[in-house]
Design a protein around this motif. Structure first.
Motif, PDB file in Angstrom:
ATOM      1  N   ARG A 141       2.432   4.163   7.353  1.00 56.59           N
ATOM      2  CA  ARG A 141       3.257   4.801   6.501  1.00 56.59           C
ATOM      3  C   ARG A 141       4.876   4.246   6.679  1.00 56.59           C
ATOM      4  NH1 ARG A 141      -0.011   9.044   8.007  1.00 56.59           N
ATOM      5  NH2 ARG A 141      -0.964  10.054   6.598  1.00 56.59           N
TER       6      ARG A 141
ATOM      7  N   TYR B  23       6.034   9.515  -5.778  1.00 55.21           N
ATOM      8  CA  TYR B  23       4.847   8.716  -5.417  1.00 55.21           C
ATOM      9  C   TYR B  23       5.121   7.028  -5.138  1.00 55.21           C
ATOM     10  CZ  TYR B  23       3.974   7.435 -10.094  1.00 55.21           C
ATOM     11  OH  TYR B  23       4.266   6.959 -11.291  1.00 55.21           O
ATOM     12  N   PHE B  24       4.309   6.420  -4.377  1.00 55.05           N
ATOM     13  CA  PHE B  24       4.389   5.311  -3.892  1.00 55.05           C
ATOM     14  C   PHE B  24       3.569   4.340  -4.311  1.00 55.05           C
ATOM     15  CE2 PHE B  24       6.274   3.114   0.297  1.00 55.05           C
ATOM     16  CZ  PHE B  24       5.610   2.047  -0.028  1.00 55.05           C
TER      17      PHE B  24
ATOM     18  N   GLN C  75       7.380   8.114   6.483  1.00 52.99           N
ATOM     19  CA  GLN C  75       7.552   9.197   5.591  1.00 52.99           C
ATOM     20  C   GLN C  75       6.085   9.505   5.162  1.00 52.99           C
ATOM     21  OE1 GLN C  75      10.575  10.702   4.885  1.00 52.99           O
ATOM     22  NE2 GLN C  75      11.295   9.174   6.594  1.00 52.99           N
TER      23      GLN C  75
ATOM     24  N   THR D 160      10.769   7.393  -4.910  1.00 51.93           N
ATOM     25  CA  THR D 160      10.621   7.137  -3.740  1.00 51.93           C
ATOM     26  C   THR D 160      11.323   6.353  -2.959  1.00 51.93           C
ATOM     27  OG1 THR D 160       8.104   7.358  -4.163  1.00 51.93           O
ATOM     28  CG2 THR D 160       8.705   6.240  -1.902  1.00 51.93           C
TER      29      THR D 160
ATOM     30  N   ASN E 198      14.249   8.592  -2.223  1.00 53.95           N
ATOM     31  CA  ASN E 198      13.787   9.700  -1.098  1.00 53.95           C
ATOM     32  C   ASN E 198      14.255   8.703   0.276  1.00 53.95           C
ATOM     33  OD1 ASN E 198      13.546  11.357  -2.904  1.00 53.95           O
ATOM     34  ND2 ASN E 198      11.203  11.399  -2.663  1.00 53.95           N
ATOM     35  N   ASP E 199      13.485   7.800   0.049  1.00 53.01           N
ATOM     36  CA  ASP E 199      13.937   6.707   1.644  1.00 53.01           C
ATOM     37  C   ASP E 199      15.221   6.794   1.997  1.00 53.01           C
ATOM     38  OD1 ASP E 199      11.292   6.269   1.870  1.00 53.01           O
ATOM     39  OD2 ASP E 199      11.318   4.051   1.664  1.00 53.01           O
TER      40      ASP E 199
ATOM     41  N   TYR F 281       4.383   9.917   2.480  1.00 50.88           N
ATOM     42  CA  TYR F 281       4.292   9.479   0.904  1.00 50.88           C
ATOM     43  C   TYR F 281       2.868   9.846   0.506  1.00 50.88           C
ATOM     44  CZ  TYR F 281       7.895   6.081   2.784  1.00 50.88           C
ATOM     45  OH  TYR F 281       9.052   5.583   3.280  1.00 50.88           O
TER      46      TYR F 281
ATOM     47  N   ASN G 165       8.344   3.610  -8.404  1.00 47.54           N
ATOM     48  CA  ASN G 165       8.893   3.672  -7.231  1.00 47.54           C
ATOM     49  C   ASN G 165      10.120   4.339  -6.928  1.00 47.54           C
ATOM     50  OD1 ASN G 165       6.716   2.986  -5.366  1.00 47.54           O
ATOM     51  ND2 ASN G 165       7.037   0.739  -5.564  1.00 47.54           N
TER      52      ASN G 165
END
Ligand SMILES: [Zn+2]
Lengths: 434, 88
Positions: A303, A270-271, A212, A385, A388-389, A214, A382
């Protein structure tokens, strides 16, 4: 009981204390489309923020260390740095090096736990480390040995295994001698060999094709791989001092969870964590760690969050290397702590916990009492994120039975965080099919 | 953070056993820590002392056994083996 005397009796219980309910995942599916994903976790730091109010500044390192048994050092370091920031003092030289060494211990310990016991079983299709230990007893033993070495570093420098008592604002209660540190050298060399092996081993796993775009966020120091300090940077243009954190990061109250979702004001999710650090600080790794990464076919920018297991292994090599370097150059400092007077003000601290940046902010009055505290753990940073994953990940596995889907979702989540995944099957899954 | 849940789960169990048995106090308890339970005896003890404050288990004598077999089916768990209670 109608008896004058109190009665004592022993009851055999055989009860398993299990860790449940930390994570919950809600998935809504309409036909063949995922229409909603909600991932929630419970966050103790919020309780601690309230608990800290009215306490003395010097209690913060010990109190916050209790938030997490896997990364107590990170909490101590972030809180100490924030207080030192408020009081305008700097911990330098060998005291600073000792802190770095303590951090090495925690990284080794926490990464070994994550790599060998939590993450690796996923790649072999095991339900947990117990299953894996049956087929690969040697590997699990090596992981435990590595973890133990990290542990020994923390015990020696921190004075105690968990929630170290030797750390204080300004430095330490007691500075160690070179001889004391030398007792770690042979163990760390062996640990470094095991870590190198871990890099080779994890490099051969089968990785899902999952990448992804990120935004990676980590600390960046002028000449070190980041532990305790640096600027906050990202691969999408963030470049700020820790003092500016609150201008750029916001925490959003989300209706379905008592946790706050942390976002970058400008761009959203964000990661943070090993993958972010690796991508943004590759050039600061030791030559040996760099070489190990290269021979594992790993280079920035990576990534694929599943490959964080290789990155964690590379960081274990680095942490052993760095610990050995620090011990080699160590000389006992003249005083164990920098003297200071508490003054009213606000202090900021951000350090790299094994799982990513850990931000602390304290407002102090002129008696050194804490007026308010803000603690943002990597887990909450996280969270968006991870969600989102899962949005990307779930559609591919929609037709699987729920148990299997749950297992795969847990795998995706375990790329991120040992703290919420310390229990295998930690997730409460609700699938709502329409 | 998993200590929170571990301790909550343990204290809840201790409290409910105490209720069932009409116990006023838990005098002692024995727990076994699995080889892969990620929690050390010191760590466990410290959290227990903290978590038991104000509960029926406050001040209870805690005996901890550490298991070393990583392949044991319960090696990731914490097992509460027995408790000694006082009826009043
Ligand atoms: Zn933690």
């Amino acid at each position: 009981m109608k008896n004058d005397k109190a009665k004592i009796k022993t009851i055999k219980v055989d009860y398993l204390a299990r860790v449940e309910g930390e994570g919950a995942l809600y998935i809504k599916i309409k036909g063949h489309t995922v229409t909603d994903v909600k991932f929630k976790i419970f966050e103790p730091p919020r309780f601690f923020e309230a608990f800290l109010r009215g306490r003395s500044f010097c209690e913060a390192p010990d109190i916050t260390a209790r938030i997490c048994g896997i990364c107590p050092v990170a909490y101590q370091m972030s809180s100490s740095h924030a207080m030192e920031d408020a009081f305008g003092i700097r911990v330098d030289g060998q005291l600073r090096a000792l802190r770095r060494l303590l951090y090495c211990g925690e990284w080794i310990e926490s990464h070994a736990l994550h790599v060998y016991l939590l993450h690796a079983p996923d790649f072999f299709g095991y339900d947990d480390a117990i299953q894996m230990a049956k087929d690969y007893p040697d590997i699990v033993q090596r992981g435990l040995q590595l973890k133990k070495t990290g542990n020994e570093v923390v015990i020696l420098i921190g004075g105690r295994e968990i929630h170290p008592i030797n750390v204080r604002v300004g430095g330490f209660y007691k500075a160690l001698t070179k001889q004391e540190l030398n007792t770690l050298t042979e163990k760390l060399k062996r640990a470094r060999d095991i870590a190198l092996e871990a890099v080779r081993w994890t490099a051969e796993f089968d990785y899902p094709d999952f990448e992804q775009d990120y935004e990676f966020v980590s600390l960046r120091h002028p000449d070190e791989y980041p532990f305790n300090e640096g600027k906050l940077i990202s691969n999408k243009g963030l470049d700020i001092s820790v003092h500016e954190y609150d201008n750029h990061f916001i925490e959003e109250q989300v209706a379905y969870t008592n946790a706050l979702h942390s976002k970058l004001k400008e761009r959203g999710a964000y990661f943070v964590g090993p993958l972010a650090r690796f991508n943004l600080n590759f050039d600061r790794l030791s030559p040996l760690a760099k070489e190990a990464a290269h021979s594992a076919g790993l280079s920035p920018v990576c990534r694929n969050p599943f490959k964080s297991i290789i990155v964690r292994s590379v960081e274990m090599v680095y942490a052993c290397d760095e610990a050995l370097r620090i011990i080699g150059q160590y000389e006992k400092p003249e005083i164990p702590a920098i003297p200071f007077q508490p003054i009213a003000g606000t202090g900021y601290g951000c350090t790299e916990a094994p799982r990513g940046i850990l931000y602390h902010r304290y407002r102090i009055d002129d008696n050194g009492r804490i007026l308010d505290a803000k603690i943002v753990p990597p887990t909450s940073q996280n969270q968006k994120t991870i969600e989102n994953d899962l949005w990307q990940f779930i559609p591919k596995y929609l037709d699987l039975p729920s148990e299997k889907l749950k297992y795969d979702c847990e795998k995706a989540i375990r790329n991120y965080d040992p703290c919420i995944s310390c229990a295998t099957h930690f997730l409460k899954l609700t699938i709502d099919r329409e | 953070m998993h200590e929170f849940f571990l301790m909550k789960s343990l204290i809840d169990t201790l409290s409910s056993i105490a209720r069932e048995e009409h116990a006023s106090k838990i005098i002692s308890l024995t727990v076994k820590l699995g080889a892969l339970s990620h929690i050390s005896p010191d760590h466990f003890r410290e959290h227990f002392i903290h978590a038991s404050q104000g509960t029926v288990a406050e001040g209870a004598r805690l005996t901890i056994e550490v298991m070393t077999d990583t392949t044991h089916p319960q090696s990731q768990d914490v097992l509460l083996e027995n408790i000694e209670i006082m009826n009043s």
